[in-house]
Design a protein around this motif. Structure first.
Motif: not given
Ligand SMILES: [Fe+2]
Ligand SMILES: [Fe+2]
Length: 358
Positions: A164-177, A213-227
């Motif tokens: 569960t926490r590993l999945a949480y890590v995966a989405e932490y940056r764009d879904d911190d809940t 989306d575990l692999g999102k850990v490799c996606v930079p913020d500028r892409i992941l959080l791009k508006a």
């Protein structure tokens, strides 16, 4: 040896002669035994065996209807493999052939009539002492099994929490809940259940889908959080989260990790072959990934994301329906729509709305 602590054990005596039964009653009562059961017919005794639950059986050999040897055979067939009730055979037949046969069929002791009360009492006490040790061993075995089960359960809880926490890590940056991942797990499990997957696979899907989306850990913020919309290069960069997730989980020994790996790799494949990273189509896409794909897209559409606002649930459902056979497996879309109709998915949607209101 003092055997007085064994007098509470249950003794079953089977002898076709009422006189012999009376004799045993006297011997055993005198020795302090209270829980005594007497039968003249072996078949009746067998019928009542589990109700009586004897710790010792005293058995006559020569009886009409069912004789002692037949009784021993039936007893061996009916007893649980780890429970052996001691049997003392008592007979007037002193031939070594009968004795051997009785012992071969599971008798523990063999007493030849006429009976000596002192000898009977001593042998009964010895057999009951064996019984006591046997029960003690069974108790120890059970408590060991309980300990192993407790340990396994706590390991299972720890393992599930780590995932569960590993999945949480995966989405932490764009879904911190961390709610998205858990909802995807639940929706995917609901689809898996309706699709007829086994109980254990449903639970695997519930725990593996949140890792999509575990692999999102490799996606930079500028892409992941791009508006805004991603450029072609950024989209290519983002696509890598599928293969990276699969690489992280590659070679996992457990089925759960193998399924999670397949989901990571293929949750963006499209049923018609237009997805990524491999452009797989139809049944070449792992079933669990096809399931997860619907759950993920539906839940993503019904939530705010950095690049767009949440769609109304009805619109999201329409979109899933429109993509049947294109993005999604048509059979799984039918199942999803059935779940929506039965209110099983709207339960999640309501939860979604409530979260949005908070
Ligand atoms: Fe993804
Ligand atoms: Fe997702």
């Amino acid at each position: 040896m003092n055997h007085t602590y064994n007098v509470n054990f249950t003794i079953l005596v089977i002898d076709d002669s009422e006189i012999n039964l009376e004799l045993f009653k006297q011997f055993l009562t005198k020795a302090g035994y209270k829980d005594l059961h007497f039968y003249t017919d072996g078949r009746q005794a067998l019928d009542q065996l589990s109700a009586i639950s004897p710790d010792l059986i005293i058995l006559d050999l020569h009886m009409p209807r069912m004789d002692g040897l037949q009784f021993l055979e039936r007893l061996g067939e009916s007893a649980a493999s780890d429970d052996h009730i001691p049997v003392m055979v008592v007979t007037a037949d002193a031939t070594s052939e009968t004795k051997t046969r009785a012992l071969a069929k599971g008798a523990n002791d063999y007493l030849v009539k006429p009976l000596d009360s002192h000898e009977v009492t001593l042998r009964v006490a010895n057999l009951l002492e064996t019984r006591r040790l046997q029960l003690e061993t069974q108790d120890q075995k059970k408590s060991l099994e309980r300990m192993v089960l407790d340990r396994t359960n706590s390991m299972e809880i720890a393992r599930s929490e780590v995932l569960t926490r590993l999945a949480y890590v995966a989405e932490y940056r764009d879904d911190d809940t961390g709610n998205h991942t858990q909802r995807v797990g639940n929706i995917a499990a609901a689809i898996a259940k309706k699709a007829g997957l086994s109980e254990s696979m449903i639970e695997i899907v519930r725990q593996a889908a949140p890792l999509h989306d575990l692999g999102k850990v490799c996606v930079p913020d500028r892409i992941l959080l791009k508006a805004g919309k991603l450029t072609v290069e950024e989209f290519e960069e983002n696509k890598k989260h599928t293969t990276v997730g699969a690489e992280i989980l590659e070679g996992g020994e457990y089925r759960l990790l193998q399924v999670a790996r397949d989901i990571c790799l293929s949750h963006h494949e499209h049923y018609d072959g237009t997805g990524y990273p491999q452009g797989l189509s139809g049944a070449d896409i792992a079933l669990e990934a096809r399931i997860c794909s619907i759950a993920d897209v539906f839940d993503t559409m019904t939530h705010d994301r950095p690049y767009r606002k949440a769609l109304p649930v009805e619109e999201a459902i329409d979109e899933i329906r429109n993509q049947s056979g294109k993005h999604f497996d048509p059979e799984l879309v039918d199942i999803f729509l059935e779940l929506v109709e039965n209110g099983e998915i709207s339960t999640y949607s309501k939860a979604v709305r409530q979260e949005l209101l908070i």
